[in-house]
Design a protein around this motif. Sequence first.
Motif: not given
Length: 207
Positions: A122-124, A156, A179, A183, A185
């Motif tokens: 998981w990220h932005s 988020r 963004q 998030k 993935t």
Amino acid sequence: MNFELFAPEPNSNLLPCDGIVEDYGLILTHAESQDYFDYFLEGLAWKQDEVILYGQYFKTGRKVVWYGDQNYQYHYSGMDKQAQIWDLKLLALKQKIELITGVQFNSCFANLYEDGTQGVGWHSDDEAALRDPEHGETVIASLSLGATRKFRFKHRDKTHTAEIYLQSGQLIVMKGKTQRFWKHTLAKSTKVLEPRINLTFRYFYPR
């Protein structure tokens, strides 16, 4: 290489709020997708990604490479990256995507996942270097080639989620406040035995 029985229908927004993810469906024929996949698999300068997490150095299973208009310098996950000048076939594909989306890009961060055991957490993609200085928003066009993989989103702050199975030749565009509020993935799956290439076209704002 696996192709689904039914082609995905375009969708103007996969998210319920606070962002925009446009699904353009398949922008390439099966033959075009196969040709690009074969060429990029052998022709791009792949190498394992390097990151620093919690003060420790790691090499990821997936491989990456970054191309652009210039040899841009980029810092993320604790490491400095440098873009290579465009591969000509990748540049032509960028120009095709610009015509489809009406958005200009000056770089492409490419990912190679050997099979379903490789993914990304998981990220932005909310680094300052990817945000329009005037509007503070980020636009990323993501083209999939190869194996179909599940791509997931989660908000988020809220309980909202979304997911999509991305097929070879399928284009999605993340823009607006996506963004900032969401998030994403690439989910792992032991059932996926084939490789996937993901091309993420971006506009990089050198500082």
